[in-house]
Design an enzyme around this catalytic site. Structure first.
Site, PDB file in Angstrom:
ATOM      1  N   LYS A  53       0.850  -1.201   0.000  1.00 37.57           N
ATOM      2  CA  LYS A  53       0.000   0.000   0.000  1.00 37.57           C
ATOM      3  C   LYS A  53       0.885   1.250   0.000  1.00 37.57           C
ATOM      4  O   LYS A  53       0.617   2.217  -0.709  1.00 37.57           O
ATOM      5  CB  LYS A  53      -0.953  -0.026   1.208  1.00 37.57           C
ATOM      6  CG  LYS A  53      -2.033  -1.092   1.046  1.00 37.57           C
ATOM      7  CD  LYS A  53      -2.820  -1.388   2.310  1.00 37.57           C
ATOM      8  CE  LYS A  53      -3.732  -2.602   2.064  1.00 37.57           C
ATOM      9  NZ  LYS A  53      -4.487  -3.044   3.228  1.00 37.57           N
ATOM     10  N   GLN A  97      -5.583  -1.778   9.425  1.00 38.25           N
ATOM     11  CA  GLN A  97      -5.239  -3.079   8.845  1.00 38.25           C
ATOM     12  C   GLN A  97      -5.800  -4.201   9.719  1.00 38.25           C
ATOM     13  O   GLN A  97      -5.616  -4.206  10.933  1.00 38.25           O
ATOM     14  CB  GLN A  97      -3.713  -3.179   8.712  1.00 38.25           C
ATOM     15  CG  GLN A  97      -3.234  -4.401   7.949  1.00 38.25           C
ATOM     16  CD  GLN A  97      -3.649  -4.432   6.484  1.00 38.25           C
ATOM     17  OE1 GLN A  97      -3.763  -3.406   5.837  1.00 38.25           O
ATOM     18  NE2 GLN A  97      -3.897  -5.619   5.962  1.00 38.25           N
ATOM     19  N   ASP A 120     -11.607   1.986   3.117  1.00 41.39           N
ATOM     20  CA  ASP A 120     -11.743   0.530   3.084  1.00 41.39           C
ATOM     21  C   ASP A 120     -13.214   0.107   2.985  1.00 41.39           C
ATOM     22  O   ASP A 120     -13.510  -1.067   2.766  1.00 41.39           O
ATOM     23  CB  ASP A 120     -11.163  -0.065   4.382  1.00 41.39           C
ATOM     24  CG  ASP A 120      -9.964  -0.945   4.139  1.00 41.39           C
ATOM     25  OD1 ASP A 120      -9.788  -1.404   3.003  1.00 41.39           O
ATOM     26  OD2 ASP A 120      -9.210  -1.163   5.103  1.00 41.39           O
TER      27      ASP A 120
HETATM   28  N1  GUN Z   1      -6.605  -7.436   5.802  1.00 36.75           N
HETATM   29  C1  GUN Z   1      -6.677  -8.224   4.695  1.00 36.75           C
HETATM   30  N2  GUN Z   1      -7.211  -7.527   3.671  1.00 36.75           N
HETATM   31  C2  GUN Z   1      -7.477  -6.286   4.137  1.00 36.75           C
HETATM   32  C3  GUN Z   1      -8.039  -5.105   3.547  1.00 36.75           C
HETATM   33  O1  GUN Z   1      -8.408  -5.063   2.361  1.00 36.75           O
HETATM   34  N3  GUN Z   1      -8.146  -4.029   4.371  1.00 36.75           N
HETATM   35  C4  GUN Z   1      -7.759  -4.063   5.660  1.00 36.75           C
HETATM   36  N4  GUN Z   1      -7.924  -2.963   6.378  1.00 36.75           N
HETATM   37  N5  GUN Z   1      -7.254  -5.127   6.243  1.00 36.75           N
HETATM   38  C5  GUN Z   1      -7.113  -6.236   5.483  1.00 36.75           C
END
Ligand code: GUN
Length: 282
Positions: A53, A97, A120
């Site tokens: 990211k 996350q 998200d």
């Molecule tokens: N953990 C696994 N995939 C994701 C995601 O797309 N967003 C977040 N915040 N955590 C994750």
């Protein structure tokens, strides 16, 4: 004829280029879009996702602010942090996350995020909008998968879609997105009695379990579009859920792991972040 392999990396690159162009508009007005990422503990997979990211933010011209916490962080500390980020003018997107440690109520933390900064798409507000057919900020993996499906030009309306995952990250938002497009959606999970019975009916089969070899050729309908969002590690190798070589002989389109859903998830996050910055400075 073997299936066409969908190049998720190539499609994601196009999305990132577009996000980069869009990010320039706020920058011209001296606003740099900024994403704050909250990372708790030392989960190896989470570390890798967050690194990807960050790299994408650098590529697109989005500022990246990592807030790291020990595994022992309290719910109260996280709530305070998110509230602070909500009221920080220079932060446009907030991402917590997942997974969070067991002692933290995930929903309680996620629901503190301002819906306008919820890049998200995990807040009750944005999921509620999605259920109403309003796709404002939608979960990035679900959005990435729908983009990959749409890249095949196969008709979603009237199709049978089967999702093997029922999490808030993938299965639930994806089911809503496909319902919004008038597919008939079946969602399978660990309590589903006979997964194959459902997958065999699917024109679109999407799996995100993390069990290599789960989806075998005899579970796939001839000509199906197969999207593999599963991730498991075997040494340094990344593996999806699908027996790729064999399923390729049955499906019409298939995504690889790596290079399928993963890059699209990140690209959609950047798209959401740039959009959040635009909305907040409109
Ligand atoms: N953990 C696994 N995939 C994701 C995601 O797309 N967003 C977040 N915040 N955590 C994750």
């Amino acid at each position: 004829m073997p299936a066409t392999v969908i190049d998720g990396k190539k499609i994601a690159d196009r999305f990132l280029e577009k996000a980069k162009q869009q990010a320039e508009q706020p920058i011209e007005r001296h606003i740099t879009p900024k994403l704050a990422v909250v990372l708790v503990g030392k989960n190896k997979a989470s570390e890798l996702y967050v690194k990807r990211k960050k790299q994408a933010c650098e590529r697109v011209g989005v500022e990246f602010d990592l807030k790291r916490f020990e595994e022992t962080v309290t719910e109260k500390e996280l709530v305070t942090l998110v509230k602070g980020l909500n009221s920080t003018f220079s932060v446009h997107g907030i991402l917590v996350q997942l997974p969070l440690p067991q002692h933290i109520d995930q929903h309680r933390i996620l629901d503190q995020i301002s819906p306008l900064k919820d890049v998200d798409g995990f807040t009750s507000f944005n999921i509620g909008l999605l259920a109403h057919g309003k796709e404002e900020f939608v979960a990035c993996t679900a959005k990435g998968i729908v983009n990959l499906i749409e890249s095949t030009s196969r008709r979603i309306e009237g199709s049978n879609a089967c999702i093997v995952n029922h999490s808030i990250v993938v299965g639930k938002p994806l089911a809503l997105m496909l319902l919004n497009r008038n597919a008939t959606v079946t969602t399978c999970h660990e309590f589903t009695k006979d997964v194959a019975q459902h997958t065999k009916q699917a024109d679109f089969l999407i799996t995100a379990v993390g069990k290599p070899g789960l989806i075998k050729a005899d579970m796939v309908k001839e000509g199906a579009v197969v999207i593999d969002a599963g991730i498991a590690r075997e040494g340094s190798k990344l593996l999806g859920d699908v027996e790729f070589e064999k399923v390729k002989e049955v499906a019409s389109f298939i995504t690889p792991v790596p290079g399928g859903v993963g890059p699209m998830t990140v690209a959609c996050l950047l798209e959401n972040t740039v959009r959040a910055a635009q909305l907040q400075h409109r």
